[in-house]
Design a protein around this motif. Structure first.
Motif, PDB file in Angstrom:
ATOM      1  N   LEU A  75       0.904  -1.096  -0.040  1.00  0.00           N
ATOM      2  CA  LEU A  75       0.083  -0.086   0.023  1.00  0.00           C
ATOM      3  C   LEU A  75       0.783   1.449  -0.070  1.00  0.00           C
ATOM      4  O   LEU A  75       1.757   0.977   0.601  1.00  0.00           O
ATOM      5  N   ARG A  76       0.339   2.344  -0.801  1.00  0.00           N
ATOM      6  CA  ARG A  76       1.235   3.667  -0.864  1.00  0.00           C
ATOM      7  C   ARG A  76       0.363   4.772  -0.568  1.00  0.00           C
ATOM      8  O   ARG A  76      -0.850   4.800  -0.975  1.00  0.00           O
ATOM      9  N   PHE A  77       0.760   5.867   0.201  1.00  0.00           N
ATOM     10  CA  PHE A  77      -0.065   6.966   0.694  1.00  0.00           C
ATOM     11  C   PHE A  77       0.931   8.154   0.391  1.00  0.00           C
ATOM     12  O   PHE A  77       2.125   8.187   0.832  1.00  0.00           O
ATOM     13  N   ASP A  78       0.465   9.194  -0.271  1.00  0.00           N
ATOM     14  CA  ASP A  78       1.181  10.290  -0.614  1.00  0.00           C
ATOM     15  C   ASP A  78       0.557  11.761  -0.028  1.00  0.00           C
ATOM     16  O   ASP A  78      -0.717  11.954  -0.258  1.00  0.00           O
ATOM     17  N   LEU A  79       1.451  12.445   0.865  1.00  0.00           N
ATOM     18  CA  LEU A  79       0.674  13.549   1.293  1.00  0.00           C
ATOM     19  C   LEU A  79       1.664  14.840   0.794  1.00  0.00           C
ATOM     20  O   LEU A  79       2.756  15.103   1.194  1.00  0.00           O
ATOM     21  N   ASP A  96      -2.628  17.398  -4.338  1.00  0.00           N
ATOM     22  CA  ASP A  96      -3.426  16.159  -4.269  1.00  0.00           C
ATOM     23  C   ASP A  96      -2.722  15.135  -3.580  1.00  0.00           C
ATOM     24  O   ASP A  96      -1.813  14.639  -3.923  1.00  0.00           O
ATOM     25  N   VAL A  97      -3.769  14.838  -2.569  1.00  0.00           N
ATOM     26  CA  VAL A  97      -3.399  13.625  -1.967  1.00  0.00           C
ATOM     27  C   VAL A  97      -3.750  12.498  -2.473  1.00  0.00           C
ATOM     28  O   VAL A  97      -4.649  12.229  -3.314  1.00  0.00           O
ATOM     29  N   GLY A  98      -2.736  11.102  -2.578  1.00  0.00           N
ATOM     30  CA  GLY A  98      -2.853  10.110  -3.301  1.00  0.00           C
ATOM     31  C   GLY A  98      -2.687   8.946  -2.541  1.00  0.00           C
ATOM     32  O   GLY A  98      -2.283   8.795  -1.365  1.00  0.00           O
ATOM     33  N   ALA A  99      -3.127   7.814  -3.072  1.00  0.00           N
ATOM     34  CA  ALA A  99      -3.124   6.447  -2.475  1.00  0.00           C
ATOM     35  C   ALA A  99      -3.008   5.281  -3.653  1.00  0.00           C
ATOM     36  O   ALA A  99      -3.498   5.671  -4.737  1.00  0.00           O
TER      37      ALA A  99
END
Length: 249
Positions: A75-79, A96-99
């Motif tokens: 799993l990947r999360f970007d802030l 833009d927040v991403g997952a």
């Protein structure tokens, strides 16, 4: 062009799935090397500065990678936090927040295949900090070691397509073909990368390339720096500089 990109993705996703097999985590395989982590919990902190014709953009981002299940899944999360400095104003806010989720359906000692799907939300606090769209990004990766694992080549294709968001903003429809070559020596690595990016919304190329130097500073901490340059008729920036810290745990 958009239909060609979609066909390309589905063909390779089909190949990857047909080769799927249960496998144990090996010590030295592609996608465990710097900046392509899959098997360890990872925090990446980086800052990227981009020079454009209308000013500059500075992005500070936190990325978390979390292996799940057999560790073939990730799993990947970007802030991101973005600062824009133009002739008119200076401002800072959330981008833009991403997952996303990644899966490795096939690997051997010297090569491997991975697939990934990401979604970036329309969460930017200012129109200048994001696309104004929800964007879906499927991708395919192939990696292979050479010369007794001193060199690693990873090639990828990603398609970015918006599916919701502001009707006042342009749709996102971009295909990215990217190749990076790593050379490892001691606790260090150097890399060179070229990304060929076609934006079918504006019918133009927004390519870029970078070189990178990285070093393992502790058994679980790595640092890297890379300057980049954009090229193509519709490039989005002139040059950039990124530096980051990888924390493995």
């Amino acid at each position: 062009m958009e239909k060609i990109y979609l066909l390309f993705i589905f063909v390779f996703l089909g190949i990857a799935t047909s080769n799927a097999q249960g496998t144990e985590v090996e010590e030295k395989i592609p996608f465990t090397e710097p900046r392509f982590r899959y098997y360890l919990q990872t925090l990446l902190f980086y800052n990227e500065y981009l020079d454009t014709d209308n000013g500059s953009f500075n992005t500070t981002q936190v990325r978390a990678l979390v292996p799940i299940g057999s560790k073939a899944w990730n799993l990947r999360f970007d802030l991101p936090v973005v600062s824009a400095n133009t002739n008119e104003q200076n401002k800072t806010g959330l981008g833009d927040v991403g997952a996303g989720i990644s899966y490795i359906p096939y690997l051997q000692n010297h090569q491997g295949i991975a697939v990934r799907a990401r979604v970036y939300s329309n969460s930017a606090t200012d129109p200048a900090f994001g696309s104004g769209k929800w964007v879906f990004m499927p991708a395919f990766f192939y990696g292979r070691y050479f010369n007794d694992k001193k060199f690693l080549w990873i090639s990828s294709f990603e398609y970015q397509q918006s599916f919701a968001g502001s009707s006042q903003r342009k749709d996102v429809s971009i295909g990215v073909l990217e190749s990076v070559l790593f050379h490892f020596f001691g606790k260090n690595w150097v890399a060179g990368d070229v990304a060929l990016r076609y934006n079918s919304t504006i019918k133009g190329y927004q390519n870029n390339a970078y070189i990178e130097y990285g070093r393992k500073i502790t058994p679980t901490n790595l640092i890297y720096i890379h300057p980049s340059v954009a090229f193509g008729g519709d490039k989005t920036y002139n040059w950039g500089l990124e530096g980051g810290v990888l924390i493995l745990f």
